[in-house]
Scaffold this motif. Structure first.
Motif, PDB file in Angstrom:
ATOM      1  N   MET A  48      65.964 168.835  -4.547  1.00 35.36           N
ATOM      2  CA  MET A  48      64.691 169.546  -4.413  1.00 35.36           C
ATOM      3  C   MET A  48      63.637 168.965  -5.348  1.00 35.36           C
ATOM      4  N   ALA A  49      64.021 168.684  -6.588  1.00 34.20           N
ATOM      5  CA  ALA A  49      63.054 168.206  -7.571  1.00 34.20           C
ATOM      6  C   ALA A  49      62.511 166.829  -7.224  1.00 34.20           C
ATOM      7  N   ARG A  50      63.301 166.038  -6.525  1.00 32.14           N
ATOM      8  CA  ARG A  50      62.859 164.690  -6.163  1.00 32.14           C
ATOM      9  C   ARG A  50      62.218 164.637  -4.776  1.00 32.14           C
ATOM     10  N   GLY A  51      62.324 165.714  -4.022  1.00 28.51           N
ATOM     11  CA  GLY A  51      61.824 165.709  -2.658  1.00 28.51           C
ATOM     12  C   GLY A  51      60.378 166.168  -2.549  1.00 28.51           C
ATOM     13  N   GLY A  52      59.912 166.219  -1.319  1.00 28.77           N
ATOM     14  CA  GLY A  52      58.536 166.630  -1.066  1.00 28.77           C
ATOM     15  C   GLY A  52      58.312 168.117  -1.226  1.00 28.77           C
ATOM     16  N   ILE A  53      59.386 168.908  -1.260  1.00 32.16           N
ATOM     17  CA  ILE A  53      59.222 170.341  -1.460  1.00 32.16           C
ATOM     18  C   ILE A  53      58.681 170.636  -2.854  1.00 32.16           C
ATOM     19  N   TYR A  54      58.860 169.704  -3.775  1.00 31.24           N
ATOM     20  CA  TYR A  54      58.333 169.833  -5.130  1.00 31.24           C
ATOM     21  C   TYR A  54      57.041 169.037  -5.245  1.00 31.24           C
ATOM     22  N   ASP A  55      56.040 169.623  -5.857  1.00 30.25           N
ATOM     23  CA  ASP A  55      54.751 168.950  -6.039  1.00 30.25           C
ATOM     24  C   ASP A  55      54.900 167.919  -7.152  1.00 30.25           C
ATOM     25  N   GLN A  56      54.961 166.644  -6.766  1.00 30.17           N
ATOM     26  CA  GLN A  56      55.233 165.584  -7.729  1.00 30.17           C
ATOM     27  C   GLN A  56      54.055 165.283  -8.653  1.00 30.17           C
ATOM     28  N   LEU A  57      52.898 165.858  -8.367  1.00 31.08           N
ATOM     29  CA  LEU A  57      51.740 165.626  -9.221  1.00 31.08           C
ATOM     30  C   LEU A  57      51.473 166.779 -10.182  1.00 31.08           C
ATOM     31  N   ALA A  58      51.634 168.005  -9.732  1.00 31.42           N
ATOM     32  CA  ALA A  58      51.219 169.150 -10.545  1.00 31.42           C
ATOM     33  C   ALA A  58      52.314 170.174 -10.781  1.00 31.42           C
ATOM     34  N   GLY A  59      53.512 169.932 -10.241  1.00 35.28           N
ATOM     35  CA  GLY A  59      54.593 170.883 -10.428  1.00 35.28           C
ATOM     36  C   GLY A  59      54.507 172.048  -9.463  1.00 35.28           C
ATOM     37  N   GLY A  60      55.606 172.780  -9.377  1.00 34.46           N
ATOM     38  CA  GLY A  60      55.672 173.925  -8.479  1.00 34.46           C
ATOM     39  C   GLY A  60      56.307 173.562  -7.150  1.00 34.46           C
ATOM     40  N   PHE A  61      57.039 174.541  -6.583  1.00 36.88           N
ATOM     41  CA  PHE A  61      57.784 174.333  -5.347  1.00 36.88           C
ATOM     42  C   PHE A  61      57.095 175.010  -4.177  1.00 36.88           C
ATOM     43  N   ALA A  62      57.145 174.343  -3.020  1.00 37.54           N
ATOM     44  CA  ALA A  62      56.679 174.948  -1.781  1.00 37.54           C
ATOM     45  C   ALA A  62      57.734 175.915  -1.259  1.00 37.54           C
ATOM     46  N   ARG A  63      57.358 176.686  -0.254  1.00 42.66           N
ATOM     47  CA  ARG A  63      58.207 177.785   0.215  1.00 42.66           C
ATOM     48  C   ARG A  63      59.532 177.279   0.767  1.00 42.66           C
ATOM     49  N   TYR A  64      59.512 176.232   1.593  1.00 36.96           N
ATOM     50  CA  TYR A  64      60.750 175.690   2.151  1.00 36.96           C
ATOM     51  C   TYR A  64      60.471 174.310   2.711  1.00 36.96           C
TER      52      TYR A  64
ATOM     53  N   ASP B 273      62.571 170.090   7.102  1.00 42.20           N
ATOM     54  CA  ASP B 273      63.693 169.224   7.453  1.00 42.20           C
ATOM     55  C   ASP B 273      64.853 169.532   6.515  1.00 42.20           C
ATOM     56  N   ALA B 274      65.977 168.909   6.759  1.00 48.29           N
ATOM     57  CA  ALA B 274      67.173 169.169   5.962  1.00 48.29           C
ATOM     58  C   ALA B 274      67.261 168.301   4.716  1.00 48.29           C
ATOM     59  N   GLU B 275      66.323 167.357   4.546  1.00 51.84           N
ATOM     60  CA  GLU B 275      66.373 166.420   3.416  1.00 51.84           C
ATOM     61  C   GLU B 275      65.375 166.762   2.324  1.00 51.84           C
ATOM     62  N   TRP B 276      64.671 167.887   2.433  1.00 54.26           N
ATOM     63  CA  TRP B 276      63.684 168.323   1.442  1.00 54.26           C
ATOM     64  C   TRP B 276      62.456 167.426   1.406  1.00 54.26           C
ATOM     65  N   VAL B 277      62.158 166.726   2.500  1.00 50.66           N
ATOM     66  CA  VAL B 277      61.058 165.754   2.503  1.00 50.66           C
ATOM     67  C   VAL B 277      59.716 166.432   2.754  1.00 50.66           C
ATOM     68  N   VAL B 278      59.600 167.165   3.849  1.00 53.33           N
ATOM     69  CA  VAL B 278      58.317 167.743   4.264  1.00 53.33           C
ATOM     70  C   VAL B 278      58.365 169.252   4.078  1.00 53.33           C
ATOM     71  N   PRO B 279      57.526 169.786   3.219  1.00 52.77           N
ATOM     72  CA  PRO B 279      57.563 171.228   2.997  1.00 52.77           C
ATOM     73  C   PRO B 279      56.662 171.975   3.973  1.00 52.77           C
ATOM     74  N   HIS B 280      56.898 173.278   4.062  1.00 51.23           N
ATOM     75  CA  HIS B 280      55.841 174.180   4.512  1.00 51.23           C
ATOM     76  C   HIS B 280      55.078 174.478   3.238  1.00 51.23           C
ATOM     77  N   PHE B 281      53.810 174.102   3.163  1.00 52.39           N
ATOM     78  CA  PHE B 281      53.153 173.843   1.887  1.00 52.39           C
ATOM     79  C   PHE B 281      52.785 175.083   1.080  1.00 52.39           C
ATOM     80  N   GLU B 282      52.932 176.264   1.623  1.00 54.23           N
ATOM     81  CA  GLU B 282      52.584 177.448   0.838  1.00 54.23           C
ATOM     82  C   GLU B 282      53.462 177.521  -0.403  1.00 54.23           C
ATOM     83  N   LYS B 283      52.879 177.959  -1.510  1.00 52.09           N
ATOM     84  CA  LYS B 283      53.602 178.103  -2.776  1.00 52.09           C
ATOM     85  C   LYS B 283      53.560 179.565  -3.177  1.00 52.09           C
TER      86      LYS B 283
END
Length: 664
Positions: free
Chosen positions: A235-251, A254-264
């Motif tokens: 999760m921390a290395r995937g797109g679900i985590y905001d690699q610039l400012a921190g914080g996780f998206a809702r989900y 895909d199954a690889e944590w690449v593309v989030p549903h961007f709501e936080k």
């Protein structure tokens, strides 16, 4: 009686305010709105959603902002709009109805009710043509076949009441063997290749991560720690985590944590902060420390308002999902120049083909950069450039329960990361929420802009805030947090506990508004259930309260945890927080009382770091806490008293002795 205009302009919910200019004559859920439906003898159109919900926005633009739809809705219905985050009791009742009638649920939720609130038709999102047809069909059925509607609504209401009985009794006792079996079942379900559980969409299993860490600390299980590390790393290395400012998206879609549903969401990030902080405390992993620190800063800087924390950031900006966050290689070069731009594209996995829509990519960081200073320089530049893009809207509503989760997480992260500023943030939030949300001795659910709403707090609000306050009390020694936390636990016991069955809880108070049924859901979901949260609060209260009150809390904690045995036995992934509470319980829970000067004690600082998740730690001079009654320093040295349940060891005076005592 003819309908008045839209009445949402004065709401304390930003989601409701988003609909204040709709031509639909929306009302809030009030006795007056139900009385209007009865007087006009028309059904209720109930629409439930929340501010960060993408498809809620879509349906609003397609239908609720449309004059044709509004004319049909206003003519034949009393239209009520509900923010599910402000009224989770209503959301629970009508979500149960929606799932029962359609086999699935979600938001926006669209329900048709009799004037007294009984549902007779439910669904979710409808495109405008379908929605217009539905409005016409429901209105005609109400006029022409009223008896069928009444019969259906009676039957549905009866089925909902039957469903609301909670879990049956008679499960196995909550013992170490039950926790071991529950963990083994969870580990069998892990996606070992990609981290997490299940397939797409994939949600962060925050409470399960906390439970597995506690299991590892109790048993030394390398398997449970490995599962935490695989999932948390992915999760921390995937797109679900905001690699610039921190914080996780809702989900992740895909199954690889690449593309989030961007709501936080505040609740996701509070729960994940707690898990990453304990991973960092337990192992010292650099990734865990970095992500915990960045997530804490995200809470403070992006969701903070007046010392409290707002609810969420939207998935959309200017109506486009992910507009703020996605990049192309050319955009990186435009901001960073050719050399740094090409390097950043490689580091963040940004390709010409893209991982998201229209050739754009969501930033990932699949491996540590070979040049950390360069990475930080690039991140800083990209954050600055991103700030000039359209930004997602923020739901500024302050929800009591979610702030309680954030208080607990920040206080525990302050210990794990050695960062006193995080404890200051937790304490400031505790003070602000208590000062604003406690009105005439009773807790309210939410506020907006310093104005508290009318909605009564539910069980999860009392429980999560109580745990947060009792956690801050342990960290600061301030009596106010103990007193207020215990008061909230008392209110929960007096107004939410089922008087007919020990250990069972309702989600609404006995003096709250009567609905079609009184909700009572023990299963953990995106957030822990109110019942599992109150089990944790009771565990803390039982060991922090004076003896005259502690017995009541301890008995209620044991009875409450016993009700979760069937969940842990048969569906442990639906009881992640239950499992975390159970892991602490079967270990004692552990209490560590350090007789010392709390401002200068190295032994107390070590105790807080060494204490496993769910342990209770206090420090101060003799008599300053119930756990320090008749417990003093030993031969002039600070002394730690370790207890498990009601059984205590001899005091120890060194960090090595304390570490050894905690491994027994």
């Amino acid at each position: 009686m003819s309908p008045a205009g839209n009445e949402l302009g004065g709401a304390t919910s930003p989601y409701l305010r988003q609909h204040a200019d709709n031509p639909v004559h929306w009302r809030q859920w009030t006795p007056a709105a139900l009385a209007e439906a009865a007087e006009r003898d028309v059904p209720i159109l109930l629409s439930i959603g929340y501010a960060a919900c993408h498809w809620c926005h879509v349906m609003a633009h397609e239908s609720f902002e449309d004059d044709e739809v509004a004319a049909a809705a206003n003519a034949d219905f009393v239209c009520i709009k509900v923010d599910r985050e402000e009224r989770p009791d209503l959301d629970a009742v009508y979500m149960n109805a929606t799932v029962a009638l359609t086999g699935q649920g979600g938001w926006p939720m669209t329900c048709f009710l009799t004037p007294d609130g009984r549902p007779f038709f439910c669904g979710t999102y409808y495109p405008k043509p379908n929605f217009l047809q539905l409005l016409a069909a429901v209105a005609e059925t109400w006029r022409e076949r009223r008896g069928e509607v009444e019969e259906a609504s009676d039957r549905i209401a009866g089925e909902l009441r039957n469903m609301a009985g909670g879990l049956p009794g008679g499960g196995p006792p909550v013992r170490p063997e039950l926790c071991d079996a529950a963990v083994a079942a969870v580990l069998r379900d892990e996606d070992t290749a990609r981290g997490g559980f299940g397939d797409a969409p994939k949600f962060p299993p925050s409470a399960l991560l906390e439970a597995l860490l506690r299991h590892h600390e109790r048993t030394g299980s390398p398997e449970s720690l490995a599962t935490v590390e695989r999932t948390a790393t992915a999760m921390a290395r995937g797109g679900i985590y905001d690699q610039l400012a921190g914080g996780f998206a809702r989900y992740s879609v895909d199954a690889e944590w690449v593309v989030p549903h961007f709501e936080k969401m505040l609740y996701d990030n509070a729960l994940l902060l707690r898990a990453y902080a304990h991973w960092a405390r337990r192992t010292g992993a650099p990734l865990a420390r970095r992500v915990a620190g960045e997530t804490a800063r995200f809470l403070i800087h992006d969701l903070g308002a007046d010392a409290m924390f707002t609810s969420s950031l939207d998935a959309d900006a200017d109506g486009v999902e992910g507009l703020t966050y996605a990049w192309t290689p050319a955009q990186l070069r435009d901001v960073l120049g050719d050399d740094d731009g090409s390097w950043a594209a490689t580091v963040f996995g940004v390709t010409d083909a893209g991982t998201f829509e229209h050739g754009t990519s969501v930033l990932q960081l699949l491996a540590d950069a070979d040049d950390p200073a360069r990475l930080e320089r690039v991140r800083t530049a990209l954050r600055a450039a991103r700030s000039t893009r359209p930004q997602p809207g923020r739901d500024d509503k302050v929800v009591t329960a979610w702030n309680g989760l954030a208080i607990t997480a920040l206080a525990e992260a302050a210990v794990a990361l050695g960062d006193p500023e995080l404890l200051d943030a937790a304490t400031g939030c505790a003070r602000a929420v208590v000062d604003l949300h406690v009105v005439d001795g009773r807790l309210r659910r939410a506020s907006l802009g310093g104005r508290v709403g009318e909605s009564a707090a539910i069980l999860e609000d009392h429980a999560a805030l109580a745990t947060g306050l009792l956690t801050v009390h342990q960290a600061t020694g301030e009596a106010r947090w103990l007193e207020t936390g215990l008061h909230l636990v008392d209110v929960a016991l007096d107004h939410f506990a089922d008087p007919q069955r020990d250990g069972y809880w309702f989600d609404t108070a006995d003096d709250a508004e009567a609905l079609v049924l009184r909700p009572s859901d023990p299963f953990d979901g995106a957030t822990p259930s109110g019942a599992s949260l109150i089990a944790e609060a009771l565990q803390l209260a039982a060991h922090l309260a004076p003896p005259s009150r502690a017995g009541r809390y301890g008995a209620a904690a044991d009875a409450t945890l016993a009700t979760a045995a069937l969940i842990l036995e048969r569906a442990p992934r639906s009881g992640g927080h239950w499992l975390a509470v159970a892991e602490a319980a079967v270990r004692g829970p552990i209490q560590i009382a350090v007789a010392c000067d709390p401002a200068a004690s190295e032994l107390l600082a070590a105790a807080r770091v060494l204490a496993p998740g769910g342990a209770i730690v206090v420090g101060g001079p003799v008599g300053s806490s119930e756990l320090l009654t008749d417990r003093d320093r030993v031969r002039g040295a600070d002394a730690a008293y370790v207890c498990r349940g009601r059984v205590c060891d001899l005091p120890v005076t060194t960090q090595d002795e304390l570490a050894a005592a905690l491994t027994v």
